[in-house]
Design an enzyme around this catalytic site. Structure first.
Site, PDB file in Angstrom:
ATOM      1  N   PHE A 380     -12.705  21.783  -5.358  1.00 27.21           N
ATOM      2  CA  PHE A 380     -11.943  20.540  -5.497  1.00 27.21           C
ATOM      3  C   PHE A 380     -12.452  19.531  -4.465  1.00 27.21           C
ATOM      4  O   PHE A 380     -12.505  19.832  -3.274  1.00 27.21           O
ATOM      5  CB  PHE A 380     -10.455  20.801  -5.273  1.00 27.21           C
ATOM      6  CG  PHE A 380      -9.770  21.472  -6.429  1.00 27.21           C
ATOM      7  CD1 PHE A 380     -10.484  22.097  -7.443  1.00 27.21           C
ATOM      8  CD2 PHE A 380      -8.387  21.478  -6.515  1.00 27.21           C
ATOM      9  CE1 PHE A 380      -9.852  22.717  -8.497  1.00 27.21           C
ATOM     10  CE2 PHE A 380      -7.733  22.093  -7.568  1.00 27.21           C
ATOM     11  CZ  PHE A 380      -8.463  22.711  -8.570  1.00 27.21           C
ATOM     12  N   GLU A 381     -12.782  18.342  -4.907  1.00 31.73           N
ATOM     13  CA  GLU A 381     -13.302  17.303  -4.030  1.00 31.73           C
ATOM     14  C   GLU A 381     -12.548  16.002  -4.267  1.00 31.73           C
ATOM     15  O   GLU A 381     -11.577  15.947  -5.032  1.00 31.73           O
ATOM     16  CB  GLU A 381     -14.807  17.121  -4.251  1.00 31.73           C
ATOM     17  CG  GLU A 381     -15.616  18.373  -3.981  1.00 31.73           C
ATOM     18  CD  GLU A 381     -17.111  18.164  -4.134  1.00 31.73           C
ATOM     19  OE1 GLU A 381     -17.568  17.016  -4.067  1.00 31.73           O
ATOM     20  OE2 GLU A 381     -17.826  19.166  -4.338  1.00 31.73           O
TER      21      GLU A 381
END
Length: 595
Positions: A380-381
């Site tokens: 997740f970014e």
């Protein structure tokens, strides 16, 4: 994989009202007028100097210049008296100038001014805790702003007495032992600045926190451990001993069937870029974990994750679905693990509702079942994870996107059992930056994404197979030495990995310490080539980092808090880019670990 930077605090200046000084109080700051250069002061990244103009008093003042992700923090540690009142003041000039004190043992304080065209006085006050014998006072600017000036800094209050040797730590206890490692924790000793861990009477590591993991042990073997406390006055007696027997073979829970030293890589399976498409069957044997990049959501908040092979128009040499599945089985038969990686730079995932959580579990399960995969990688970014205002304790998060992600992953782990491989690839902004900043901060206004992976990692640490933080596309990050470290060389990887294997207080709060991970849970994330991302590290520098962390050699100026022969290995973005670069990254790994 995007570069992130902390947001500015909300505009405005906060000046605390200071209590009156007592008759026995004195100015405890050393060289607060900067008349003797920087004597007594330490400035991050060489950001500080002294100048003759502009000054508030005397003939000199501090000039410090923020650069990149360095906010030009200048500090000194002062001996103080427990349970006593102090007033901190300074005259400052410039945009976004901060004055503060940390390590107070109660509530750390800071005050700041948004814009001071001429010298302006900042003051704040605090009371020390019942066992506090020293505090750190500091000034700093803010990211991307010009140089600031500070002069005539004072800390008024009762002077501290001579530092006493701390008492022996109490409460030493062992966590669940693996075949090669034992996690230990203990109760803090008043006045201690660090601890020494002993195995059978021989010192095996130093740490600044109240937890540590002793590695390099033999399976099915009995060991005895003790801990002592240290400070500038000396070392305490050793604690009462705790006896532990290591597990029988296999490396312990969460191992996922990986080799002792593993090479992890991302395979561009759903898209093409300048590195070209690599078929699953053509992935070199060096790679032990293959992360399929990427599963992405149908919308940011849907939780509905989809994965498909790269279209023929984009990847002319893409294999068929049947060939892809057969190649996965062949890799698994050869002992490799194949995971679905969720997210990436473009795949923003926000599980803001229980419906999104449930959709995530069902859709990820469908991908795993369709392709016969071994587990899940969470990448997740961007804005996928952030903390709501007021969510300040990583040990008990309340933000829905955090709570729902933890719940979803636990559901997947329960469904697939002990063999389920779980890995994570957060950026440094979401993990190590948490040493300084966590969420929007006590007053609001900070970037709420700062340190936002910490509650996820902590809640899932018993299920986590591997954490490989992206040591690239990163600004400079403060290490446990309170110095800033920049990507691209061995020093950055040493400092960032040491934080994970030692543990650290979150946002500087010694009551909220993120515990150390086991070394077999940690790999170092790097770009495989200069084209793959900012912060490429040459093979020689990678080898230096591994030597320092696993052998205690080639460490340079950074002093680690232990030596971890059980460090799991390396992660690279990506398998495709390494093939494009003639396999340099994988060859260096194989040469180092004798694969």
């Amino acid at each position: 994989m995007a570069v992130l930077s902390a947001g500015l605090l909300a505009a405005g200046a906060l000046v605390a009202t200071a209590p009156a000084a007592g008759a026995a109080d004195a100015d405890l700051a050393r060289n607060g007028g900067f008349e003797v250069g920087l004597d007594g002061w330490s400035c991050t990244g060489g950001s500080g100097t002294t100048v003759g103009t502009p000054v508030h008093g005397g003939t000199s003042a501090l000039k410090a210049t923020p650069a990149g992700s360095d906010n030009a923090r200048c500090s000194q540690t002062v001996t103080v008296k427990p349970d006593s009142a102090y007033t901190l003041g300074a005259w400052v000039q410039g945009s976004y100038v901060y004055l503060g004190a940390s390590g107070t043992g109660t509530t750390d304080v800071s005050t700041w001014t948004q814009s001071a065209g001429a010298y302006r006085q900042l003051t704040t006050s605090f009371r020390t805790g019942p066992t506090t014998t020293s505090v750190t006072v500091y000034t700093h600017g803010w990211y991307g702003t010009p140089a600031y000036y500070a002069d005539d800094l004072t800390l008024i209050g009762p002077g501290g007495g001579p530092v006493a040797v701390p008492a022996a730590p109490t409460g030493l206890r062992a966590g669940t032992a693996t075949a090669s490692a034992v996690p230990l924790s203990w109760t803090a000793s008043a006045g201690a600045t660090g601890y020494r861990v002993y195995r059978g009477g021989t010192k095996v590591l130093d740490t600044t926190g109240t937890s540590a993991t002793v590695t390099g042990l033999a399976a099915s073997s009995a060991y005895s451990f003790q801990v002592s406390a240290v400070n500038s006055a000396g070392e305490s007696a050793k604690s009462a001993a705790v006896s532990v027997t290591t597990a029988t073979g296999g490396g312990g829970g969460g191992n996922g069937g990986l080799p002792a030293h593993a090479l992890v890589g991302y395979l561009h399976s759903s898209f093409a870029n300048g590195s070209g498409y690599t078929r699953m069957a053509d992935v070199p044997d060096s790679w032990d974990v293959i992360n399929l990049a990427f599963g992405e959501p149908t919308s940011v908040t849907s939780g509905d994750i989809r994965f498909s092979l790269c279209p023929v128009a984009e990847c002319p040499n893409v294999e068929s679905e049947a060939e892809f599945k057969a190649a996965i089985k062949a890799k698994q038969a050869a002992g490799k693990k194949v995971l679905i990686s969720i997210g990436g730079q473009n795949g923003q995932v926000q599980l803001a509702s229980t419906a999104a959580r449930d959709a995530f579990v069902s859709s990820v399960s469908r991908i795993i079942d369709t392709y016969g995969l071994d587990g899940l990688d969470i990448d997740f970014e961007g804005h996928s994870l952030s903390l709501a205002t007021g969510d300040t304790d990583f040990r008990s998060p309340t933000t829905p996107v955090i709570v729902n992600l933890i719940s979803a992953v636990k559901s997947l782990k329960a469904k697939y059992g002990a063999g389920f491989v779980l890995t994570m690839a957060p950026e440094t902004f979401f993990v190590q930056l948490g040493y300084q900043y966590y969420g929007s901060g006590p007053w609001g206004g900070q970037d709420p994404r700062a340190g936002a992976y910490l509650p996820v990692i902590h809640a899932l640490r018993d299920d986590l197979t591997l954490l490989h933080v992206q040591d690239y596309n990163s600004g400079s990050i403060m290490g446990l030495d309170n110095q800033y470290h920049s990507m691209g060389g061995a020093d950055f990887h040493i400092a960032m990995t040491d934080m994970l294997l030692t543990g650290f207080p979150v946002a500087g709060d010694q009551t909220k310490v993120f515990p150390a991970l086991r070394p077999e849970q940690v790999a170092i994330g790097l770009p495989a080539s200069t084209q793959a991302g900012n912060g490429h590290t040459s093979p020689a520098e990678v080898t230096k980092a591994l030597d320092c962390l696993t052998k205690g050699t080639s460490c340079g100026t950074y002093r680690t808090h232990g030596t971890w022969s059980g460090l799991r290995g390396l992660m690279a973005w990506s398998i495709n880019w390494d093939r494009f670069n003639n396999g340099e990254f994988a060859k260096n790994f194989d040469a180092y670990f004798g694969s």
